[in-house]
Design an enzyme around this catalytic site. Structure first.
Site, mmCIF file in Angstrom:
data_model
loop_
_atom_site.group_PDB
_atom_site.id
_atom_site.type_symbol
_atom_site.label_atom_id
_atom_site.label_comp_id
_atom_site.label_asym_id
_atom_site.label_seq_id
_atom_site.Cartn_x
_atom_site.Cartn_y
_atom_site.Cartn_z
ATOM 1 C CE1 TYR A 63 -3.290 -2.772 0.285
ATOM 2 C CE2 TYR A 63 -3.523 -2.345 2.622
ATOM 3 C CZ TYR A 63 -3.877 -3.050 1.500
ATOM 4 O OH TYR A 63 -4.842 -4.024 1.595
ATOM 5 C CG PHE A 215 -15.121 -2.932 -2.060
ATOM 6 C CD1 PHE A 215 -14.993 -1.577 -1.806
ATOM 7 C CD2 PHE A 215 -15.794 -3.314 -3.207
ATOM 8 C CE1 PHE A 215 -15.506 -0.633 -2.658
ATOM 9 C CE2 PHE A 215 -16.321 -2.376 -4.070
ATOM 10 C CZ PHE A 215 -16.172 -1.025 -3.796
ATOM 11 N N PRO A 216 -16.136 -3.644 2.264
ATOM 12 C CG PRO A 216 -15.952 -2.978 4.499
ATOM 13 C CD PRO A 216 -15.141 -3.158 3.247
ATOM 14 C CG LEU A 217 -18.661 0.235 4.184
ATOM 15 C CD1 LEU A 217 -18.094 1.481 4.846
ATOM 16 C CD2 LEU A 217 -20.006 -0.117 4.799
ATOM 17 N N GLY A 218 -19.037 -1.236 -0.537
ATOM 18 C CA GLY A 218 -19.125 -0.797 -1.924
ATOM 19 C C GLY A 218 -19.729 -1.825 -2.856
ATOM 20 N N GLY A 219 -19.798 -1.441 -4.137
ATOM 21 C CA GLY A 219 -20.256 -2.340 -5.181
ATOM 22 C C GLY A 219 -21.750 -2.366 -5.423
ATOM 23 C CG PHE A 220 -24.291 -1.152 -2.520
ATOM 24 C CD1 PHE A 220 -24.961 -2.262 -2.052
ATOM 25 C CD2 PHE A 220 -23.336 -0.566 -1.704
ATOM 26 C CE1 PHE A 220 -24.700 -2.778 -0.799
ATOM 27 C CE2 PHE A 220 -23.061 -1.065 -0.446
ATOM 28 C CZ PHE A 220 -23.746 -2.177 0.006
ATOM 29 C CB THR A 221 -26.896 -1.918 -8.866
ATOM 30 O OG1 THR A 221 -27.947 -2.434 -8.023
ATOM 31 C CG2 THR A 221 -25.990 -3.055 -9.311
#
Length: 290
Positions: A63, A215-221
């Site tokens: 990172y 990535f627990p808070l992402g990827g939503f349509t």
């Protein structure tokens, strides 16, 4: 100081940690490359995490590269008693910031020593082998994973690593690694919108192995976001808090490492995840990822 054990604890081998941790990835520059725009703010976030009772920080020397580990050392060394630091090896960054595999024996050994040096540690609590699972790169089959894991197991036997885990691993890869040395945690993509690892989580829970969703808070349509907003409005909390609370209630072996570069967002994550979702809320949220 917040008591993060409100969310329960779980074990990484013989180490007990609160289930609410912190992921340091977002402390690096854009695209996890280069230094942060505000180094003092990044240091403040790390110190606030400790003040809030967080005892589990996830990081990696790739990172930045090196940026987050050096920030952690600057902010927290000498480390508080009970703080557990988990890192990853198996990847590297080129001069443009691309993510490349780095799983040869020499690369893995060098990466562990680099993490030790930049963190200022004599031994790392947990090292995860990051499996670069891309179509055009060989070396991700169970046998390949076992050979790479064996290199880390040698370093563990030398006293440089306490426990080992995997990142981006499937069931066959996990089983192959377990034939070499115990796996104490698995870090994969999992959230409300991407819940394909459900069976794996349940299997690991039966084995006493922690599952750490990144990535627990992402990827939503947009449609999924709307469904999440409905539940969040009903319980009077933010969508981020609801998504984290769902993960905590999904299985007792789930450890959270939400990342942020903001002290305010960090506080919201820690406080908000304590909300209790009732069975109807959970059923609606379960449907989002189907």
């Amino acid at each position: 100081m917040t008591d993060t054990t409100t969310y329960g604890t779980y074990t990484l081998g013989d180490l007990t940690v609160g289930r609410m941790g912190y992921g340091a990835m977002q402390l690096a520059g854009p695209h996890v490359f280069g230094p942060p725009a505000d180094r003092d703010a990044a240091v403040a976030v790390l110190r606030e995490a400790i003040a809030l009772g967080i005892d589990h920080i996830d990081t990696s020397d790739f990172y930045g590269p090196h940026v987050t580990n050096q920030l952690i050392r600057e902010a927290l060394h000498p480390y508080p008693e009970g703080l557990r630091i988990v890192t990853k090896v198996g990847a590297r960054r080129d001069d443009e910031g691309a993510w490349l595999p780095a799983a040869s024996p020499d690369e893995l050994r060098a990466a562990v020593h680099s993490n030790l040096d930049n963190l200022g540690l004599d031994v790392i609590d947990v090292v995860n082998l990051r499996i670069m699972d891309t179509d055009d790169i060989a070396g991700t089959g169970p046998g390949d994973v076992a050979r790479s894991y064996a290199v880390l197991a040698e370093l563990q036997q030398q006293g440089l690593i306490r426990h080992l885990g995997l990142s981006e691993a499937g069931a066959e890869q996990i089983a192959a690694a377990q034939d070499v040395a115990p796996v104490v945690c698995v870090q994969n993509l999992y959230n409300l919108a991407n819940s394909r690892d459900g069976d794996l989580i349940d299997s690991l829970a039966e084995q006493g192995v922690a599952y750490v969703p990144y990535f627990p808070l992402g990827g939503f349509t947009p449609l999924q976001s709307g469904a999440l907003d409905v539940v969040a409005d009903r319980v009077g909390s933010s969508r981020m808090s609801v998504a984290l609370a769902w993960l905590l209630q999904r299985s007792p072996n789930i450890l959270l490492i939400p990342g942020t570069s903001s002290v305010d967002h960090l506080r919201e994550n820690v406080a908000g995840a304590a909300i209790e979702l009732d069975p109807d809320d959970l059923a609606e949220l379960d449907a989002i990822g189907r």
